[in-house]
Design a protein around this motif. Structure first.
Motif, short mmCIF file in Angstrom:
data_model
loop_
_atom_site.label_atom_id
_atom_site.label_comp_id
_atom_site.label_asym_id
_atom_site.label_seq_id
_atom_site.Cartn_x
_atom_site.Cartn_y
_atom_site.Cartn_z
N ALA A 211 5.78 34.92 1.05
CA ALA A 211 5.82 35.14 -0.40
C ALA A 211 4.57 34.58 -1.05
O ALA A 211 4.01 35.18 -1.98
CB ALA A 211 7.07 34.50 -1.00
N ALA A 212 4.10 33.42 -0.59
CA ALA A 212 2.85 32.86 -1.11
C ALA A 212 1.70 33.80 -0.84
O ALA A 212 0.84 34.03 -1.70
CB ALA A 212 2.60 31.49 -0.48
N VAL B 198 -6.80 30.64 -3.05
CA VAL B 198 -5.80 30.34 -4.07
C VAL B 198 -4.85 29.26 -3.55
O VAL B 198 -4.34 29.36 -2.44
CB VAL B 198 -4.98 31.60 -4.42
CG1 VAL B 198 -3.98 31.28 -5.52
CG2 VAL B 198 -5.90 32.74 -4.84
N THR B 199 -4.63 28.23 -4.37
CA THR B 199 -3.59 27.25 -4.09
C THR B 199 -2.28 27.75 -4.68
O THR B 199 -2.21 28.00 -5.89
CB THR B 199 -3.93 25.88 -4.69
OG1 THR B 199 -5.14 25.40 -4.10
CG2 THR B 199 -2.82 24.87 -4.42
N VAL B 200 -1.27 27.93 -3.85
CA VAL B 200 0.04 28.39 -4.29
C VAL B 200 1.00 27.21 -4.21
O VAL B 200 1.30 26.71 -3.13
CB VAL B 200 0.56 29.56 -3.45
CG1 VAL B 200 1.93 30.02 -3.96
CG2 VAL B 200 -0.44 30.72 -3.48
N ILE C 226 -2.63 27.19 0.95
CA ILE C 226 -3.92 27.79 0.58
C ILE C 226 -3.97 29.19 1.17
O ILE C 226 -3.83 29.37 2.38
CB ILE C 226 -5.11 26.95 1.09
CG1 ILE C 226 -4.98 25.50 0.64
CG2 ILE C 226 -6.42 27.57 0.62
CD1 ILE C 226 -4.96 25.31 -0.86
N ILE C 227 -4.20 30.18 0.30
CA ILE C 227 -4.22 31.58 0.72
C ILE C 227 -5.60 32.16 0.45
O ILE C 227 -6.14 32.02 -0.65
CB ILE C 227 -3.16 32.42 -0.03
CG1 ILE C 227 -1.79 31.74 0.02
CG2 ILE C 227 -3.11 33.83 0.56
CD1 ILE C 227 -1.23 31.52 1.38
N GLU C 228 -6.15 32.83 1.46
CA GLU C 228 -7.45 33.51 1.33
C GLU C 228 -7.26 34.98 1.68
O GLU C 228 -6.56 35.31 2.65
CB GLU C 228 -8.48 32.87 2.27
CG GLU C 228 -8.70 31.38 2.05
CD GLU C 228 -9.58 30.77 3.11
OE1 GLU C 228 -10.76 31.18 3.22
OE2 GLU C 228 -9.10 29.90 3.85
N TRP C 229 -7.90 35.85 0.89
CA TRP C 229 -7.79 37.28 1.16
C TRP C 229 -8.92 38.03 0.46
O TRP C 229 -9.28 37.70 -0.67
CB TRP C 229 -6.46 37.85 0.70
CG TRP C 229 -6.33 39.33 0.93
CD1 TRP C 229 -6.16 39.95 2.12
CD2 TRP C 229 -6.40 40.37 -0.06
NE1 TRP C 229 -6.11 41.31 1.95
CE2 TRP C 229 -6.25 41.60 0.62
CE3 TRP C 229 -6.57 40.36 -1.44
CZ2 TRP C 229 -6.28 42.82 -0.05
CZ3 TRP C 229 -6.60 41.58 -2.11
CH2 TRP C 229 -6.44 42.80 -1.42
N LYS C 230 -9.46 39.03 1.15
CA LYS C 230 -10.41 39.97 0.58
C LYS C 230 -9.95 41.38 0.91
O LYS C 230 -9.29 41.60 1.94
CB LYS C 230 -11.82 39.72 1.11
CG LYS C 230 -12.41 38.39 0.66
CD LYS C 230 -13.84 38.21 1.16
CE LYS C 230 -14.41 36.87 0.70
NZ LYS C 230 -15.81 36.67 1.17
N GLU C 231 -10.29 42.33 0.05
CA GLU C 231 -9.85 43.72 0.21
C GLU C 231 -10.14 44.23 1.62
O GLU C 231 -11.21 44.00 2.18
CB GLU C 231 -10.57 44.60 -0.81
CG GLU C 231 -9.96 45.97 -0.98
CD GLU C 231 -8.67 45.96 -1.79
OE1 GLU C 231 -7.78 46.77 -1.46
OE2 GLU C 231 -8.56 45.16 -2.74
N ASN C 232 -9.15 44.90 2.21
CA ASN C 232 -9.24 45.47 3.55
C ASN C 232 -9.46 44.43 4.65
O ASN C 232 -10.04 44.73 5.69
CB ASN C 232 -10.36 46.52 3.62
CG ASN C 232 -10.11 47.68 2.67
OD1 ASN C 232 -8.99 48.17 2.56
ND2 ASN C 232 -11.16 48.11 1.97
N GLN C 233 -8.97 43.21 4.39
CA GLN C 233 -9.08 42.14 5.37
C GLN C 233 -7.69 41.55 5.63
O GLN C 233 -6.77 41.69 4.81
CB GLN C 233 -10.01 41.03 4.84
CG GLN C 233 -11.45 41.46 4.67
CD GLN C 233 -12.13 41.77 6.00
OE1 GLN C 233 -11.91 41.09 7.00
NE2 GLN C 233 -12.94 42.82 6.01
#
Length: 273
Positions: free
Chosen positions: A216-217, A234-236, A244-251
């Motif tokens: 969910a985070a 992002v800190t959730v 800590i969540i990291e994401w970039k488009e199409n990754q």
């Protein structure tokens, strides 16, 4: 008698069994294990076995006995167990789940990082019975439309002015069991607290109100980044603590956080297997 480990990630707790390939756990037995008065007690049961070097087949079960495709906090807990118990060096573990292959890393900080597959956004991949979310009720304080995505399991997310004011226990089950979702759905109630900070309360499919939910985070952070509400990483913040969540488009998605092994024991399956 089968040995188990008890573990938690941000208070989201698990019973972990290493089991042979032919071990089948009935919903009734899962409920028995998860019962906090008559069993061991947990939010989810995890069963794993080694396939080959550093690769594991992993299955996750909610406390209601239903199987789920993936679990972020549970994957971190299992990763902690395998790294610590087996004295493994800094190699990558691979968890083969129904939600895809999850890569697991041990950080220099001793936290566990999970690489989840790329999120899916098409309504057929959630899945939903039809396109569009207009049939869902609008909740007082809601400042965004609903969003759905699949990060190994299905999630519904909405953003609120003040998430603490939401009656999650009333609204969560209504959305989880909405007729739009044939496999039910996890529900995230989110609030933007800063450019890289989200507050989150989760009604988890099959488990109810939870102190923390890793997927969910991930789902909430991905949507917030995609919609330009925050920037990564992002800190959730959930009641149980921070991820800590990291994401970039199409990754793929990267989730980093703590996990703790609390104790081990033996459970008598009796004639239930």
């Amino acid at each position: 008698m089968i040995q188990f480990y008890k573990a938690h990630g941000l208070g989201n707790d698990f019973v972990i069994f290493e089991a042979p390939e032919n071990l089948l756990l009935s919903p009734t037995l899962i409920q028995k294990i998860a019962d906090r008065r008559h069993g061991i007690g947990c939010d989810q049961v995890i069963v794993y076995r080694e396939l080959f070097h550093h690769n594991y087949h992993v299955r996750f079960y909610n406390s209601d006995g239903g199987e789920i495709a993936a679990c972020g906090n549970g994957s971190r807990a299992l990763g902690r167990l395998l790294f610590d118990r087996d004295g493994k060096p800094d190699q990558t573990l691979s968890f083969h789940t129904k939600g895809g292959i999850l890569k697991v890393f041990k950080q220099a900080s001793q936290q566990i990082q999970i690489e989840l597959p790329m999120p899916k956004f098409h309504w057929t991949e959630i899945p939903q019975h039809h396109e569009g979310l207009h049939a869902l009720p609008i909740i007082e304080g809601q400042i965004s439309p609903y969003y759905t995505l699949n990060v190994g399991n299905p999630h519904l997310v909405a953003f609120f002015e003040n998430v603490s004011l939401i009656d999650v226990i009333k609204i969560g089950p209504m959305l989880e069991h909405h007729s739009l979702f044939p496999q039910l759905i996890n529900v995230s109630f989110a609030e933007v607290r800063g450019q890289q900070h989200l507050k989150l309360i989760v009604w988890e499919r099959g488990s109810g109100l939870t102190g923390a939910c890793g997927t969910a985070a991930c789902a909430t952070a991905v949507l917030a980044i995609r919609e330009g509400l925050v920037e990564g990483p992002v800190t959730v913040t959930q009641p149980g603590g921070d991820l800590i969540i990291e994401w970039k488009e199409n990754q793929p998605i990267l989730m980093t956080g703590p996990a703790t092994i609390t104790f081990r024991g033996e459970f008598d399956f009796g004639g239930d297997i």
